[in-house]
Design a protein around this motif. Structure first.
Motif, short mmCIF file in Angstrom:
data_model
loop_
_atom_site.label_atom_id
_atom_site.label_comp_id
_atom_site.label_asym_id
_atom_site.label_seq_id
_atom_site.Cartn_x
_atom_site.Cartn_y
_atom_site.Cartn_z
N MET A 299 7.73 22.69 -21.17
CA MET A 299 6.96 23.14 -20.01
C MET A 299 6.56 21.93 -19.17
N HIS A 300 6.82 21.99 -17.86
CA HIS A 300 6.52 20.87 -16.99
C HIS A 300 5.03 20.82 -16.68
N SER A 301 4.51 19.57 -16.53
CA SER A 301 3.12 19.41 -16.11
C SER A 301 3.00 19.84 -14.65
N PRO A 302 1.84 20.44 -14.24
CA PRO A 302 1.66 20.82 -12.85
C PRO A 302 1.69 19.59 -11.94
N ARG A 303 2.23 19.78 -10.75
CA ARG A 303 2.28 18.66 -9.80
C ARG A 303 0.86 18.29 -9.37
N PRO A 304 0.55 16.98 -9.30
CA PRO A 304 -0.79 16.58 -8.87
C PRO A 304 -1.01 16.97 -7.42
N PRO A 305 -2.25 17.33 -7.03
CA PRO A 305 -2.53 17.73 -5.65
C PRO A 305 -2.17 16.61 -4.67
N ALA A 306 -1.47 16.98 -3.59
CA ALA A 306 -1.02 15.98 -2.61
C ALA A 306 -2.19 15.23 -1.99
N ARG A 307 -3.29 15.95 -1.71
CA ARG A 307 -4.46 15.30 -1.08
C ARG A 307 -5.08 14.26 -2.01
N ALA A 308 -5.08 14.57 -3.31
CA ALA A 308 -5.64 13.62 -4.27
C ALA A 308 -4.77 12.36 -4.35
N VAL A 309 -3.45 12.55 -4.34
CA VAL A 309 -2.53 11.41 -4.37
C VAL A 309 -2.72 10.56 -3.11
N LEU A 310 -2.79 11.23 -1.94
CA LEU A 310 -2.98 10.51 -0.69
C LEU A 310 -4.32 9.76 -0.67
N SER A 311 -5.36 10.37 -1.22
CA SER A 311 -6.68 9.71 -1.28
C SER A 311 -6.61 8.44 -2.11
N ALA A 312 -5.96 8.53 -3.28
CA ALA A 312 -5.85 7.36 -4.15
C ALA A 312 -4.99 6.27 -3.51
N VAL A 313 -3.86 6.68 -2.90
CA VAL A 313 -2.98 5.71 -2.23
C VAL A 313 -3.72 5.03 -1.08
N MET A 314 -4.50 5.80 -0.31
CA MET A 314 -5.28 5.23 0.79
C MET A 314 -6.29 4.21 0.26
N ALA A 315 -6.98 4.57 -0.83
CA ALA A 315 -8.00 3.67 -1.38
C ALA A 315 -7.37 2.36 -1.85
N PHE A 316 -6.33 2.46 -2.68
CA PHE A 316 -5.72 1.25 -3.22
C PHE A 316 -4.99 0.46 -2.12
N GLY A 317 -4.42 1.20 -1.16
CA GLY A 317 -3.75 0.53 -0.04
C GLY A 317 -4.73 -0.27 0.80
N LEU A 318 -5.90 0.32 1.08
CA LEU A 318 -6.92 -0.39 1.86
C LEU A 318 -7.45 -1.61 1.10
N TRP A 319 -7.67 -1.45 -0.20
CA TRP A 319 -8.12 -2.60 -1.00
C TRP A 319 -7.06 -3.71 -0.99
N GLY A 320 -5.78 -3.31 -0.88
CA GLY A 320 -4.70 -4.29 -0.86
C GLY A 320 -4.68 -5.14 0.39
N VAL A 321 -5.09 -4.55 1.53
CA VAL A 321 -5.05 -5.31 2.80
C VAL A 321 -6.43 -5.81 3.23
N LEU A 322 -7.44 -5.58 2.40
CA LEU A 322 -8.81 -5.99 2.73
C LEU A 322 -8.96 -7.48 3.05
N PRO A 323 -8.18 -8.38 2.40
CA PRO A 323 -8.31 -9.80 2.76
C PRO A 323 -8.11 -10.08 4.25
N VAL A 324 -7.28 -9.27 4.91
CA VAL A 324 -7.05 -9.46 6.35
C VAL A 324 -8.37 -9.29 7.11
N TYR A 325 -9.17 -8.30 6.70
CA TYR A 325 -10.46 -8.04 7.34
C TYR A 325 -11.39 -9.24 7.18
N TRP A 326 -11.44 -9.76 5.93
CA TRP A 326 -12.33 -10.90 5.67
C TRP A 326 -11.90 -12.15 6.44
N LYS A 327 -10.61 -12.29 6.65
CA LYS A 327 -10.12 -13.43 7.44
C LYS A 327 -10.64 -13.37 8.88
#
Length: 292
Positions: free
Chosen positions: A1-29
């Motif tokens: 039995m396959h696991s249910p697909r994770p909610p798209a909004r939750a995936v996008l929220s996590a990607v947005m959070a980690f993506g923003l943390w990844g480029v945060l040094p640009v802001y501090w510069k």
């Protein structure tokens, strides 16, 4: 039995959070001319100014005020606020002084350090792959010292302070937003007194006082709070394995920003060190997927 697909909004929220943390040094510069100490104090003030209205909008204001009357809770968050201040301070300083790649090293190591702390302090059992991942990362750190010729204090301090912060936050029943509110509330007196002292000493706490500088300073609250809320939303709904893999987006982004955008030097010896750490990350991710 396959696991249910994770909610798209939750995936996008996590990607947005980690993506923003990844480029945060640009802001501090962009606000490097403020100095890392003034930038950190301003971050505390404007994070508080952002969190308070959000608590009201989300209907968490009454619970937040009640938590402020719990001395044990305030004391616990004073400790987590201290750890967060160390983490923020080191990150801001490093980003503004050409050490963004060193920051990425810390956040690659952090999840592995969390696993190690879990086994030593929380009685969690390590799997074989987890032991190998920690050993590989430790070899990477040793390679930095021996081949690169410098102790990776920035990476280790970032990883250590954030791992201990995570441990401290486990002791509190407060959610991510009220918890951040409590931590900034504890730090506000120190930040405000420091900014007043700087201003009295002739230091410009508003940079050039241009509309650009003022917008960037006021925006410090937004760039601190928004990724945190995105992460919290993703963490509540995503499988731990998927979240564990997505979190490496942040240090990957930091590494690419440092190397490609700001042309920080990456020697062959440094790459060898990172290769061992990345091998540890790969083993860690493999273990997460196998457990799922």
């Amino acid at each position: 039995m396959h696991s249910p697909r994770p909610p798209a909004r939750a995936v996008l929220s996590a990607v947005m959070a980690f993506g923003l943390w990844g480029v945060l040094p640009v802001y501090w510069k962009q606000i490097g001319h403020l100095g890392s100490d003034v930038a950190l104090a301003q971050r505390v003030v404007w994070t508080m100014a952002t969190v308070l209205p959000l608590l009201m909008l989300r209907g968490e204001w009454a619970g937040f005020l009640k938590s402020l009357r719990d001395f044990t809770l305030v004391k616990a968050h004073a400790w987590s606020a201290f750890l967060l201040a160390i983490n923020w301070g080191v990150f801001v300083w490093a980003a503004q002084h050409g050490r963004i790649i060193d920051c990425s090293l810390g956040y690659f190591i952090n999840p592995l350090l969390n696993v190690l702390i879990g086994s030593r302090l929380l009685g969690e059992r390590l799997s074989t792959l987890q032991k190998l991942s920690i050993a590989s990362a430790a070899c990477g750190v040793a390679t930095q010292i021996v081949l690169v010729g410098r102790f990776p204090w920035i990476g280790l301090l970032l990883a250590g302070s954030f791992a201990l912060y995570g441990l401290a936050r486990r002791q509190s029943p407060l959610g991510s937003l009220p918890g951040l509110g409590m931590e900034t509330m504890v730090g506000i007196p120190v930040a405000a007194v420091f900014l007043l002292w700087c201003q009295q000493g002739g230091v410009s706490i508003w940079g050039t006082a241009s509309s650009r500088d003022l917008a960037l300073i006021i925006g410090l609250g937004v760039i601190t709070t928004i990724p945190l809320l995105g992460f919290a939303h993703g963490a509540r709904q995503l499988p731990f394995a998927l979240l564990g893999v997505l979190q490496f987006l942040a240090p990957t982004g930091q590494f690419l920003v440092g190397a490609l955008m700001y042309h920080e030097p990456v020697s062959t010896a440094a790459l060898a060190s990172f290769a061992l750490i990345w091998a540890g990350v790969a083993l860690f991710c493999g273990d997460l997927w196998l457990k799922r």
